[in-house]
Design an enzyme around this catalytic site. Sequence first.
Site, PDB file in Angstrom:
ATOM      1  N   ASP A   7       0.873  -1.183   0.000  1.00  0.00           N
ATOM      2  CA  ASP A   7       0.000   0.000   0.000  1.00  0.00           C
ATOM      3  C   ASP A   7       0.906   1.228   0.000  1.00  0.00           C
ATOM      4  OD1 ASP A   7       0.883   0.426   2.601  1.00  0.00           O
ATOM      5  OD2 ASP A   7      -1.111   0.416   3.513  1.00  0.00           O
ATOM      6  N   HIS A   8       0.306   2.389   0.210  1.00  0.00           N
ATOM      7  CA  HIS A   8       1.098   3.626   0.166  1.00  0.00           C
ATOM      8  C   HIS A   8       2.212   3.647   1.219  1.00  0.00           C
ATOM      9  CE1 HIS A   8      -2.372   4.006   2.786  1.00  0.00           C
ATOM     10  NE2 HIS A   8      -1.720   4.898   3.493  1.00  0.00           N
ATOM     11  N   CYS A  64       3.231  -2.978   3.900  1.00  0.00           N
ATOM     12  CA  CYS A  64       2.393  -1.827   4.235  1.00  0.00           C
ATOM     13  C   CYS A  64       3.150  -1.034   5.295  1.00  0.00           C
ATOM     14  CB  CYS A  64       0.982  -2.247   4.660  1.00  0.00           C
ATOM     15  SG  CYS A  64       0.837  -3.147   6.208  1.00  0.00           S
ATOM     16  N   GLY A  65       2.498  -0.101   5.948  1.00  0.00           N
ATOM     17  CA  GLY A  65       3.222   0.729   6.911  1.00  0.00           C
ATOM     18  C   GLY A  65       3.855  -0.097   8.015  1.00  0.00           C
ATOM     19  N   THR A  66       3.057  -0.969   8.595  1.00  0.00           N
ATOM     20  CA  THR A  66       3.548  -1.827   9.677  1.00  0.00           C
ATOM     21  C   THR A  66       3.840  -3.251   9.222  1.00  0.00           C
ATOM     22  OG1 THR A  66       1.287  -2.460  10.188  1.00  0.00           O
ATOM     23  CG2 THR A  66       2.198  -0.582  11.422  1.00  0.00           C
ATOM     24  N   GLY A  67       3.246  -3.654   8.120  1.00  0.00           N
ATOM     25  CA  GLY A  67       3.293  -5.058   7.681  1.00  0.00           C
ATOM     26  C   GLY A  67       2.172  -5.883   8.297  1.00  0.00           C
ATOM     27  N   ILE A  68       1.450  -5.287   9.229  1.00  0.00           N
ATOM     28  CA  ILE A  68       0.447  -6.053   9.972  1.00  0.00           C
ATOM     29  C   ILE A  68      -0.830  -6.259   9.149  1.00  0.00           C
ATOM     30  CG2 ILE A  68      -1.007  -6.125  12.033  1.00  0.00           C
ATOM     31  CD1 ILE A  68       1.191  -4.503  13.482  1.00  0.00           C
ATOM     32  N   GLY A  69      -1.428  -5.156   8.700  1.00  0.00           N
ATOM     33  CA  GLY A  69      -2.707  -5.283   7.984  1.00  0.00           C
ATOM     34  C   GLY A  69      -2.598  -6.146   6.742  1.00  0.00           C
ATOM     35  N   HIS A  97      10.938 -23.384   9.391  1.00  0.00           N
ATOM     36  CA  HIS A  97       9.925 -24.036  10.221  1.00  0.00           C
ATOM     37  C   HIS A  97       8.513 -23.963   9.651  1.00  0.00           C
ATOM     38  CE1 HIS A  97      12.426 -23.702  14.214  1.00  0.00           C
ATOM     39  NE2 HIS A  97      13.171 -24.035  13.180  1.00  0.00           N
ATOM     40  N   ARG A 132       8.408 -32.958  11.763  1.00  0.00           N
ATOM     41  CA  ARG A 132       7.612 -32.230  12.765  1.00  0.00           C
ATOM     42  C   ARG A 132       7.107 -30.898  12.208  1.00  0.00           C
ATOM     43  NH1 ARG A 132      12.823 -30.923  14.024  1.00  0.00           N
ATOM     44  NH2 ARG A 132      13.273 -28.899  14.946  1.00  0.00           N
TER      45      ARG A 132
HETATM   46  C1  RB5 Z   1      -1.849   2.975   6.402  1.00  0.00           C
HETATM   47  O1  RB5 Z   1      -1.836   4.217   7.019  1.00  0.00           O
HETATM   48  C2  RB5 Z   1      -1.533   1.884   7.392  1.00  0.00           C
HETATM   49  O2  RB5 Z   1      -2.618   1.676   8.219  1.00  0.00           O
HETATM   50  C3  RB5 Z   1      -1.144   0.612   6.674  1.00  0.00           C
HETATM   51  O3  RB5 Z   1      -0.051   0.845   5.858  1.00  0.00           O
HETATM   52  C4  RB5 Z   1      -0.760  -0.563   7.544  1.00  0.00           C
HETATM   53  O4  RB5 Z   1       0.213  -0.193   8.483  1.00  0.00           O
HETATM   54  C5  RB5 Z   1      -1.853  -1.327   8.118  1.00  0.00           C
HETATM   55  O5  RB5 Z   1      -1.680  -2.314   8.837  1.00  0.00           O
END
Ligand code: RB5
Length: 142
Positions: A7-8, A64-69, A97, A132
């Site tokens: 994403d951005h 993405c910004g955090t990689g989480i979403g 693993h 395993r």
């Molecule tokens: C965008 O602002 C941000 O929410 C997205 O890049 C990401 O970090 C979501 O998990």
Amino acid sequence: MIAIGCDHGGFELKEEIKKHLEERGLEYKDYGCNSTDSVDYPEYGKKVAHAVADGECERGILICGTGIGISITANKVKGIRAALCTDCFMAEATRLHNDANILALGGRVVGMGLALKIVDTFLDTEFSDEERHKRRIAMIED
Ligand code: RB5
């Protein structure tokens, strides 16, 4: 073939990773986005996840910004094991693993130098193929 998307919040890092893959002579397919204009990460997470799950690409890289979403999104697709990594130990371990097929990175979390090392570690480490680990991976899909 490596599927890559962002994403951005991950656009700048994606462009650097593309250059790095080119320098290494590795082929990739870019699923967007194409600028730092605000977009919705699930759109790009799904595109890359489906490219890998459908066998169009062997591995994926999502940013993405955090990689989480974007990793949460990718992991909703059957057959996808997306690993959010912030260091090389995680990248190596998730290949050995978990046989992770997508690497997720946070463009606002890791610096460029570290990110490229994480990418290399992820791409250059083969699955251990140990019983395993195979059993545990099979249990994920149950
Ligand atoms: C965008 O602002 C941000 O929410 C997205 O890049 C990401 O970090 C979501 O998990």
